[in-house]
Design an enzyme around this catalytic site. Structure first.
Site, PDB file in Angstrom:
ATOM      1  N   ALA A 143      -5.829  -1.243  14.627  1.00  0.00           N
ATOM      2  CA  ALA A 143      -4.955  -0.259  15.282  1.00  0.00           C
ATOM      3  C   ALA A 143      -4.994  -0.391  16.804  1.00  0.00           C
ATOM      4  O   ALA A 143      -4.120   0.131  17.498  1.00  0.00           O
ATOM      5  CB  ALA A 143      -5.384   1.158  14.888  1.00  0.00           C
ATOM      6  N   VAL A 149      -5.007   9.882  -4.137  1.00  0.00           N
ATOM      7  CA  VAL A 149      -4.597   9.040  -2.996  1.00  0.00           C
ATOM      8  C   VAL A 149      -5.277   9.498  -1.705  1.00  0.00           C
ATOM      9  O   VAL A 149      -5.824   8.680  -0.953  1.00  0.00           O
ATOM     10  CB  VAL A 149      -3.056   9.047  -2.829  1.00  0.00           C
ATOM     11  CG1 VAL A 149      -2.642   8.155  -1.669  1.00  0.00           C
ATOM     12  CG2 VAL A 149      -2.373   8.583  -4.114  1.00  0.00           C
ATOM     13  N   LYS A 163      12.224   6.307  -6.643  1.00  0.00           N
ATOM     14  CA  LYS A 163      11.868   5.139  -5.823  1.00  0.00           C
ATOM     15  C   LYS A 163      13.080   4.219  -5.648  1.00  0.00           C
ATOM     16  O   LYS A 163      13.289   3.639  -4.576  1.00  0.00           O
ATOM     17  CB  LYS A 163      10.706   4.394  -6.484  1.00  0.00           C
ATOM     18  CG  LYS A 163       9.404   5.200  -6.456  1.00  0.00           C
ATOM     19  CD  LYS A 163       8.375   4.614  -7.414  1.00  0.00           C
ATOM     20  CE  LYS A 163       7.069   5.376  -7.361  1.00  0.00           C
ATOM     21  NZ  LYS A 163       6.161   5.015  -8.472  1.00  0.00           N
TER      22      LYS A 163
END
Ligand code: NAP
Ligand code: HSE
Length: 435
Positions: free
Chosen positions: A33, A14, A205
């Site tokens: 952003a 990741v 989760k």
């Protein structure tokens, strides 16, 4: 505009993909952003490992303090697994005045309350979209888009590795170990895949989603949790013959002031949306009192898919959106915890597979025991066995029974009696059916 300076701790599946997006799509990220986002530090354990991304000179190191304590760094993106070091690093990052983005659901399921409280105390935020369902923006859906609703149900496939294994076993008639190794090669599995296949990852989760959706934190050991690690291809095939696919389903339902919660391999009727969710995809169905049922689906694991959610959180921090959202997630802090329904009382339909000797009265004995526990039978399959028998006695055959609605408690009592039948050989397989 002042840039947002970022340090990434963990540059594996990741982290490597997140660094790639930040570097290779820097212009796009800056536009979304509203200011430049600079990757200033990346921290790993082993400098000699090959990386998915080429980093500018001087960025890569092995000391987390180089990211956590650097006064120039505004945001620590923490992409290591585990809970102990991860917790210490997150507390240190917050104490050093940094916001934090993470994908670590194990950490948040175990220490989320402490970490969230600490972040608030220090006026910082933790963004964790990538911690649940990889690239699917379900934390935003629950935390922001669905806030007009009282959420009463979550029905979800939340572990990409398990879903990949179940899909490939059935479609390609492959063995469990072989497909698990492929899921590891593709970067879907955790460093220790035991948590993927034993249901723990999906349960972590579900705990996070349930807390956000229903305002109550449920401990991991408070609800039934089984994985796919004991499943046989034969059961996937028999379920399919009956018109179902087996999915590792994570469920929370709020009814009569209590929560029904479980993570279990479950039969899902083939024409339902959840049954169409294959490979490493995840799907979440949310029930809201205003909108009804909504579905969210997409890649639930893998480097780039998860990095998509990580970088979206980075963009939100840079744009100043993450903190107000994080602050609003605390709405539920002082609501008393909701009780969790005892496993024995949960009422559902079930798939039962017995391995039985193919001789007279066997089915009658089983039906009698189930009947005396008040368990009503909906359908039965028994395939023919070969007519010739060897000297070891009658052949054994699978006998599958689909029940009407009953409880775990009634089934457990029936199990105690069924164990005494010499014609029934262990193990008996039991899976709930999602209606
Ligand atoms: P991974 O490939 O094993 O990468 C972990 C990285 O962390 C590695 O770069 C490792 O360094 C580094 N690391 C570990 N301990 C460290 C320490 N003490 N100090 C510095 N660096 C350290 O794991 P991953 O799959 O990217 O997962 C990372 C996190 O994201 C986990 O919490 C996982 O549950 C979560 N997640 C993963 C996925 C997925 O699809 N993989 C999806 C959603 C969420 P080395 O490279 O030098 O070993
Ligand atoms: N190992 C996890 C999975 C990664 O397979 O779903 C995504 O959280």
């Amino acid at each position: 505009m002042e840039p947002l300076n970022v340090g990434i701790v963990g540059l594996g599946t990741v982290g490597g993909a997140a660094a790639r997006i930040l570097l290779e799509s820097a212009d796009h990220v800056a536009r979304r952003a509203g200011r430049p986002v600079h990757l200033r530090r990346a921290v790993v354990r082993d400098l000699s490992k090959p990386r998915a991304v080429e980093l500018p000179e001087g960025v890569l190191g092995t000391d987390p303090a180089a990211a956590v304590d650097d006064p120039e760094i505004d945001l620590v993106v923490q992409l290591i697994g585990g809970t102990d070091t991860a917790r210490e690093l997150m507390l240190a990052s917050l104490a050093a005045g940094k916001d934090v983005v993470t994908a670590n659901k194990a950490l948040l399921a175990e220490h989320g309350r402490e970490l969230f409280d600490r972040a608030r105390e220090l006026g910082r935020c933790i963004a964790f979209e990538a911690a649940v369902a990889g690239g699917i923006p379900v934390i935003r859906a629950v935390g922001e888009a669905m806030t007009a609703n009282r959420l009463t149900g979550i029905e979800a496939i939340l572990n990409g590795t398990s879903n990949f294994i179940l899909t490939k076993m059935l479609a390609e008639r492959r063995g469990y170990e072989d497909v698990l190794a492929e899921a590891q090669r593709l970067g879907y599995a955790e460093a220790d895949p035991a948590m993927d296949v034993d249901g723990t990852d999906a349960a972590q989760k579900l705990i996070l989603l349930t807390e956000l959706a229903m305002g109550t934190r449920v401990p991991l050991d408070a609800f039934p949790r089984q994985g796919i690690d004991h499943l046989l291809l034969d059961d996937l095939l028999l379920a399919h013959e009956l018109g179902y696919v087996v999915k590792l389903l994570a469920v929370t339902k709020l009814a009569n002031g209590q929560l029904e919660m479980h993570v279990q391999p479950t039969l899902v009727r083939i024409d339902r949306p959840l049954a169409q969710c294959d490979d490493a995809y995840n799907m979440i169905a949310l029930d809201g009192d205003a909108v009804g049922r909504t579905w969210y689906a997409g890649a639930g694991a893998g480097g780039m898919a998860t990095a998509s959610a990580v970088v979206a959180d980075v963009v939100d921090v840079a744009a100043g959106r993450a903190k107000p959202t994080f602050d609003r997630l605390d709405l539920w802090g002082d609501i008393p915890p909701l009780p969790v329904q005892p496993a024995e009382e949960i009422e559902r339909r079930f798939y039962l597979r017995f391995t039985v000797e193919d001789r007279p009265h066997v089915f009658a004995d089983i039906a009698d025991i189930l009947g005396r526990q008040g368990i009503s039978l909906a359908s039965i399959i028994q395939h023919e066995s070969p007519e010739e028998t060897d000297d070891d006695g009658p052949p054994t055959v699978p006998l599958v029974v689909m029940t009407h609605r009953t409880t775990e408690g009634q089934l457990r009592k029936a199990d105690e009696e069924l164990q005494n039948l010499s014609s029934v050989k262990p193990p008996t397989v039991r899976m709930p059916v999602a209606d």
